[in-house]
Motif scaffolding. Structure first.
Motif, PDB file in Angstrom:
ATOM      1  N   LEU A 155      -2.970   9.112   1.079  1.00  0.00           N
ATOM      2  CA  LEU A 155      -2.507   8.116   2.036  1.00  0.00           C
ATOM      3  C   LEU A 155      -2.703   8.602   3.456  1.00  0.00           C
ATOM      4  CD1 LEU A 155       0.424   9.157   3.319  1.00  0.00           C
ATOM      5  CD2 LEU A 155       1.277   8.365   1.160  1.00  0.00           C
TER       6      LEU A 155
ATOM      7  N   SER B 246       0.849  -1.192   0.000  1.00  0.00           N
ATOM      8  CA  SER B 246       0.000   0.000   0.000  1.00  0.00           C
ATOM      9  C   SER B 246       0.889   1.248   0.000  1.00  0.00           C
ATOM     10  CB  SER B 246      -0.891   0.008   1.246  1.00  0.00           C
ATOM     11  OG  SER B 246      -0.087   0.204   2.404  1.00  0.00           O
ATOM     12  N   ASN B 247       0.299   2.392  -0.283  1.00  0.00           N
ATOM     13  CA  ASN B 247       1.054   3.647  -0.231  1.00  0.00           C
ATOM     14  C   ASN B 247       1.620   3.878   1.165  1.00  0.00           C
ATOM     15  OD1 ASN B 247       0.640   4.201  -2.898  1.00  0.00           O
ATOM     16  ND2 ASN B 247      -0.915   5.771  -2.573  1.00  0.00           N
TER      17      ASN B 247
END
Length: 181
Positions: free
Chosen positions: A82, A57-58
């Motif tokens: 994010l 994920s970011n």
């Protein structure tokens, strides 16, 4: 993982195993190689570093960038959607890691984010400022204090304040930064 079906053996190796079974010195930049040996087809799947990173994920990528002082990646990610306060499995944020390792540029980038919480604590009650004080990173401590870090905070586990951490590790310049606050 080895799977046999109709005389075909499928072998999947993670990056950590590529070097241990690498008869032709293929690097992880190859995504797929085929080898025919003794009438059997072996399909070797190598996951490249970029492919492995793309599954993160970011938030995970930001934490990774903070740990590795990857300023370019951190800067790019800060422009994306994010949670800048996301944590790893030990409740450590990207800011925590950058502060601990002394990566001032990453700390500055993170502190510019409008949603940054500089007082997030890990599973042991340590904050980014505590880690900067513990490791003697005075410039980082100043940045964190200016961003709103709680200088009075005591660790709920052992009771040590940030000032006590700095003093107990002989960081006199850190103590002089903390005392006025």
């Amino acid at each position: 993982l080895v799977h046999m079906s109709s005389g075909i053996i499928l072998m999947n190796f993670s990056n950590s195993h590529v070097k241990s079974f690498n008869p032709f010195n293929y690097t992880s930049m190859f995504s797929c190689k085929f080898l025919v040996l003794l009438g059997l087809t072996f399909v070797l799947l190598f996951v490249s570093k970029s492919q492995a990173a793309s599954s993160l994920s970011n938030e995970d990528l930001l934490i990774k960038a903070a740990k590795e002082n990857d300023i370019r990646t951190a800067s790019i990610l800060m422009g994306s959607s994010l949670d800048v306060n996301a944590t790893d499995n030990k409740y450590r944020t990207a800011l925590y890691h950058a502060s601990s390792f002394g990566y001032i540029e990453i700390v500055e980038i993170l502190c510019l984010h409008k949603d940054i919480d500089v007082n997030v604590a890990d599973e042991y009650g340590h904050t980014a400022l505590m880690m900067a004080a513990f490791n003697g990173h005075t410039t980082i401590a100043s940045v964190l204090i200016n961003a709103g870090a709680n200088v009075e905070r005591a660790n709920p586990v052992d009771g040590f304040t940030i000032l006590m951490l700095a003093a107990s590790h002989g960081h006199t310049s850190m103590v002089s930064i903390l005392i006025p606050h």
